[in-house]
Design a protein around this motif. Sequence first.
Motif, short mmCIF file in Angstrom:
data_model
loop_
_atom_site.label_atom_id
_atom_site.label_comp_id
_atom_site.label_asym_id
_atom_site.label_seq_id
_atom_site.Cartn_x
_atom_site.Cartn_y
_atom_site.Cartn_z
N ALA A 72 -5.84 16.77 -3.88
CA ALA A 72 -7.12 16.11 -4.15
C ALA A 72 -7.81 15.88 -2.80
CB ALA A 72 -6.91 14.78 -4.86
N SER A 73 -9.10 15.68 -2.88
CA SER A 73 -9.87 15.32 -1.69
C SER A 73 -10.41 13.91 -1.88
CB SER A 73 -11.03 16.30 -1.49
OG SER A 73 -11.99 16.11 -2.51
N ARG A 74 -10.94 13.36 -0.84
CA ARG A 74 -11.53 12.02 -0.91
C ARG A 74 -12.59 11.94 -2.01
NH1 ARG A 74 -13.97 8.79 -2.19
NH2 ARG A 74 -14.93 7.02 -1.21
N GLU A 75 -13.31 13.03 -2.23
CA GLU A 75 -14.37 13.05 -3.24
C GLU A 75 -13.83 12.97 -4.67
OE1 GLU A 75 -14.22 15.21 -0.58
OE2 GLU A 75 -15.68 14.00 0.52
N ASP A 76 -12.55 13.24 -4.86
CA ASP A 76 -11.93 13.19 -6.19
C ASP A 76 -11.50 11.78 -6.57
OD1 ASP A 76 -12.11 16.00 -6.49
OD2 ASP A 76 -10.25 16.25 -5.35
N LEU A 77 -11.69 10.83 -5.68
CA LEU A 77 -11.22 9.46 -5.89
C LEU A 77 -12.41 8.54 -6.08
CD1 LEU A 77 -8.56 9.45 -3.03
CD2 LEU A 77 -8.25 10.14 -5.41
N GLY A 78 -12.39 7.76 -7.16
CA GLY A 78 -13.50 6.86 -7.47
C GLY A 78 -13.11 5.40 -7.33
N PHE A 79 -14.05 4.61 -6.81
CA PHE A 79 -13.80 3.20 -6.53
C PHE A 79 -14.81 2.33 -7.27
CE2 PHE A 79 -12.29 5.73 -3.07
CZ PHE A 79 -11.06 5.18 -2.77
N ASP A 80 -14.42 1.09 -7.57
CA ASP A 80 -15.36 0.15 -8.15
C ASP A 80 -16.11 -0.58 -7.03
OD1 ASP A 80 -13.70 -1.93 -7.23
OD2 ASP A 80 -12.91 -2.41 -9.22
N GLY A 81 -16.95 -1.53 -7.40
CA GLY A 81 -17.77 -2.26 -6.42
C GLY A 81 -16.98 -3.11 -5.45
N ARG A 82 -15.72 -3.41 -5.77
CA ARG A 82 -14.87 -4.20 -4.87
C ARG A 82 -13.97 -3.34 -4.01
NH1 ARG A 82 -11.50 -7.99 -8.18
NH2 ARG A 82 -11.38 -6.15 -9.48
N GLY A 83 -14.15 -2.02 -4.10
CA GLY A 83 -13.33 -1.13 -3.29
C GLY A 83 -11.98 -0.82 -3.88
N ARG A 84 -11.80 -1.10 -5.16
CA ARG A 84 -10.54 -0.83 -5.85
C ARG A 84 -10.56 0.59 -6.40
NH1 ARG A 84 -9.31 -2.03 -11.55
NH2 ARG A 84 -7.08 -1.82 -11.77
N LEU A 85 -9.50 1.35 -6.16
CA LEU A 85 -9.38 2.70 -6.69
C LEU A 85 -9.21 2.60 -8.20
CD1 LEU A 85 -9.06 5.76 -6.16
CD2 LEU A 85 -6.61 5.34 -5.86
N VAL A 86 -10.11 3.23 -8.94
CA VAL A 86 -10.07 3.12 -10.40
C VAL A 86 -9.99 4.46 -11.12
CG1 VAL A 86 -11.25 0.88 -10.48
CG2 VAL A 86 -12.60 2.99 -10.55
N ARG A 87 -10.30 5.56 -10.40
CA ARG A 87 -10.38 6.85 -11.07
C ARG A 87 -9.97 7.97 -10.13
NH1 ARG A 87 -13.74 9.35 -15.18
NH2 ARG A 87 -14.42 11.40 -14.54
N ILE A 88 -9.26 8.93 -10.70
CA ILE A 88 -8.91 10.14 -9.98
C ILE A 88 -9.32 11.30 -10.87
CG2 ILE A 88 -7.02 11.58 -9.13
CD1 ILE A 88 -5.52 9.03 -8.46
N GLU A 89 -9.98 12.28 -10.26
CA GLU A 89 -10.41 13.47 -11.00
C GLU A 89 -9.76 14.69 -10.37
OE1 GLU A 89 -14.53 15.65 -12.31
OE2 GLU A 89 -14.56 13.53 -11.76
N VAL A 90 -8.97 15.41 -11.16
CA VAL A 90 -8.24 16.57 -10.65
C VAL A 90 -8.29 17.72 -11.66
CG1 VAL A 90 -6.64 15.24 -9.21
CG2 VAL A 90 -6.06 15.70 -11.59
N PRO A 91 -8.08 18.94 -11.19
CA PRO A 91 -8.00 20.08 -12.10
C PRO A 91 -6.74 19.98 -12.97
CG PRO A 91 -8.25 20.83 -9.82
CD PRO A 91 -8.00 19.34 -9.79
N PRO A 92 -6.72 20.65 -14.11
CA PRO A 92 -5.57 20.55 -15.01
C PRO A 92 -4.26 21.00 -14.37
CG PRO A 92 -7.24 22.04 -15.92
CD PRO A 92 -7.79 21.48 -14.66
#
Length: 164
Positions: A72-92
């Motif tokens: 994964a790259s940094r762009e595949d990682l999603g954060f909420d407004g408090r900077g908490r990692l909440v989502r990861i997006e990856v290929p199958p």
Amino acid sequence: PGRISTHLIAGLGESERDLVEATAFFIQNRVTVGLFAFTPVPGTRLAHQPPPERSSYRRLQIARYLLAEGLASREDLGFDGRGRLVRIEVPPEVWARVQGEAAGEPFGEPFRTSGCPGCNRPHYNERPGQVPYNYPRPLTPAEAAAAWAEAGLEIAVRGRSGGR
């Protein structure tokens, strides 16, 4: 590069985003990243500082593993407004590898000790009788499943066409 390592300590007041950004920077610059949980030590100024929440640490372990393995790259990682990692997006194919679908059991590699190559202190920030932050051995299927559940991440698997 490639022969340098550093240790990042989670739980000193930084956000998960801060630690993921630092991890991504080091990995991009070919520095091996070891991740450890802050451990309060009696008699020090931070003796009363609590260690990080295990769920937060689990998310950081997953992010470090995905970044370090080039899954994964940094762009595949999603954060909420408090900077908490909440989502990861990856290929199958990445998700299948990470989840251990080929072996038919949950994959626990992200939750293993990630210090310097050949680290000889796998229990450095563990407490006897408690669920470890870092496992110094392969996890059982039950331990791996519990660690993934504890992370509480939203996992988005991209379509095979590369769309989001």
